[in-house]
Design an enzyme around this catalytic site. Structure first.
Site, short mmCIF file in Angstrom:
data_model
loop_
_atom_site.label_atom_id
_atom_site.label_comp_id
_atom_site.label_asym_id
_atom_site.label_seq_id
_atom_site.Cartn_x
_atom_site.Cartn_y
_atom_site.Cartn_z
N GLU A 160 0.80 -1.24 0.00
CA GLU A 160 0.00 0.00 0.00
C GLU A 160 0.83 1.29 0.00
OE1 GLU A 160 -2.71 -0.39 3.31
OE2 GLU A 160 -3.75 -2.09 2.41
N ASN A 201 2.28 -5.20 -3.14
CA ASN A 201 0.88 -5.52 -2.88
C ASN A 201 0.09 -4.23 -2.61
OD1 ASN A 201 -1.07 -7.76 -2.31
ND2 ASN A 201 -1.09 -6.93 -0.24
N HIS A 237 -10.27 -6.41 -2.10
CA HIS A 237 -11.36 -6.25 -1.13
C HIS A 237 -12.48 -5.57 -1.90
CE1 HIS A 237 -8.95 -7.67 2.17
NE2 HIS A 237 -7.99 -6.83 1.84
N GLU A 265 -5.98 -10.92 -1.32
CA GLU A 265 -6.79 -10.74 -0.09
C GLU A 265 -8.28 -10.72 -0.42
OE1 GLU A 265 -5.42 -7.39 2.25
OE2 GLU A 265 -3.32 -7.79 1.79
N ASP A 267 -12.06 -10.66 -0.82
CA ASP A 267 -13.36 -10.81 -0.18
C ASP A 267 -14.31 -9.88 -0.94
OD1 ASP A 267 -12.66 -8.30 1.06
OD2 ASP A 267 -12.22 -9.27 2.97
C1 XIL Z 1 -6.41 -6.59 8.22
C2 XIL Z 1 -6.75 -7.79 9.09
O1 XIL Z 1 -7.63 -8.63 8.39
C3 XIL Z 1 -7.37 -7.34 10.40
O2 XIL Z 1 -7.51 -8.44 11.28
C4 XIL Z 1 -6.52 -6.26 11.05
O3 XIL Z 1 -7.18 -5.77 12.20
C5 XIL Z 1 -6.24 -5.13 10.11
O4 XIL Z 1 -5.64 -5.66 8.92
N1 XIL Z 1 -5.00 -4.78 3.67
C6 XIL Z 1 -4.01 -5.59 4.11
C7 XIL Z 1 -4.27 -6.51 5.25
O5 XIL Z 1 -2.94 -5.66 3.50
O6 XIL Z 1 -3.12 -6.72 6.04
C8 XIL Z 1 -5.40 -6.04 6.13
O7 XIL Z 1 -5.69 -7.03 7.09
C9 XIL Z 1 -6.62 -5.71 5.27
C10 XIL Z 1 -6.31 -4.63 4.28
#
Ligand code: XIL
Length: 346
Positions: A160, A201, A237, A265, A267
């Site tokens: 990020e 990432n 996400h 990641e 979802d």
């Molecule tokens: C999130 C986790 O899922 C949570 O449990 C934590 O509180 C915060 O981080 N981007 C990322 C991940 O790269 O590491 C994050 O994970 C979600 C967003």
């Protein structure tokens, strides 16, 4: 008589055992054909999941983890605040448990993450001297990637670092070290674990937009100049019914630079409560993401951000939203599960 009976019994037992083995073999074969991991493996891909060390004591959870998934990303346990909570004070207990589980189950590990502005201890965020911050980053990467040398297949080296308008995120790393911190982190990670594939990432980079344009330009520059980078992770996400329309084209333009691309990641959240129509749309959306990856040869893995809606980070962060994963709160299969397996070719 006794002997005869014994012989019969032995024959009956061995027939039963053989039958039992055949049954088990059939069950395994049909499991294999219908699990996420096995379906992904039919095209040589990995289907992973984010896991917290604390989840590993839950038998129902572990059952799904080990039958469905061929890859693991520590959800939080490799982040800076966990692995080096105080300067030089390293703690690998939680991440070690995850890596040991993955090794035992032959699951591929994605290390997440070495340099990130979030879940970063205050002592790092407070550093203002470039030499001190550079030394802290170098030591962190050397110790963490070094600890897992040979055991992590892919590292999210930097997470990020850009924002949606394509500019650099205003993190402590950017402010104190300047643009070169990303390149420097990749070189340090290569030195610490020469066999790990090194990824950049980010989120909101799944489609073609100013954010992904900026990442693409950086990757192109790294490739041109020989800065070690092997892969780009797209967090994904996403929102049910609102996928970027050009995920495949975007993955393809990164792959054309010669790097692997991965959905890291995934979802796909919805406004709660879930209903049949939303779950059907979500299934279609999971199918689309899988299809985009499968259409790009260098798209090597898809990772979902936890096993079930019970563990998902979404409700805690996006008010009123949730139900983003493939298994529900009771860990029952959602429509998106079958859709994903089918899309993977299972
Ligand atoms: C999130 C986790 O899922 C949570 O449990 C934590 O509180 C915060 O981080 N981007 C990322 C991940 O790269 O590491 C994050 O994970 C979600 C967003």
């Amino acid at each position: 008589m006794n002997r005869h009976r014994m012989a019969l019994t032995a024959a009956t037992v061995s027939a039963a055992v053989a039958g039992g083995i055949a049954l088990v073999a059939t069950a395994m074969a049909s499991d294999a054909a219908t699990s996420l991991g096995a379906a992904a493996a039919t095209s040589g891909r990995t289907f992973g999941v984010a896991v917290a060390a604390g989840n590993l004591t839950d038998q129902q959870y572990v059952g799904l983890l080990d039958t469905q998934f061929t890859g693991i990303t520590p959800e939080n346990d490799m982040k800076w605040e966990v692995t080096e909570p105080a300067p030089g004070d390293f703690d690998f207990a939680a991440a070690d448990a995850i890596v040991a589980h993955a090794k035992d189950q032959n699951q591929e590990v994605r290390g997440h993450t070495l340099v990130w502005h979030s879940q970063l201890p205050g002592y790092v965020a407070a550093l203002t001297d470039p030499a001190e911050l550079q030394a802290a980053v170098d030591r962190h990467i050397a110790e963490v990637a070094g600890h897992y040398r040979g055991q992590v297949a892919y590292w999210d080296v930097v997470n990020e670092a850009f924002v949606d308008d394509g500019s650099r995120r205003d993190s402590v790393f950017q402010q104190v070290l300047g643009d070169g911190y990303i390149e420097s982190a990749f070189r340090a990670a290569r030195a610490a674990d020469p066999d790990a594939k090194l990824c950049y990432n980010d989120f909101n980079t799944e489609g073609v937009n100013a954010h992904s344009d900026a990442v693409l330009a950086m990757v192109e520059d790294f490739v041109d100049r020989g800065v070690p980078i092997d892969c780009v992770g797209f967090q994904a996400h996403l929102i049910t019914g609102a996928l970027p329309p050009d995920i495949q084209a975007n993955l393809a333009r990164f792959a054309a630079l010669g790097v692997e691309v991965q959905i890291t990641e995934l979802d796909i959240r919805m406004q709660l409560p879930a209903d049949e129509a939303k779950l059907a749309q979500q299934a279609a959306d999971y199918r689309s993401v899988v299809a985009a990856c499968l259409a790009v040869e260098k798209c090597s893995s898809i990772t979902v951000w936890q096993v079930s809606d019970r563990e998902s980070w979404v409700p805690g962060v996006f008010a009123g939203q949730g139900a983003a994963l493939l298994f529900d709160e009771q860990r029952a299969e959602k429509p998106a599960l079958a859709a994903t397996v089918a899309a993977l070719g299972g």
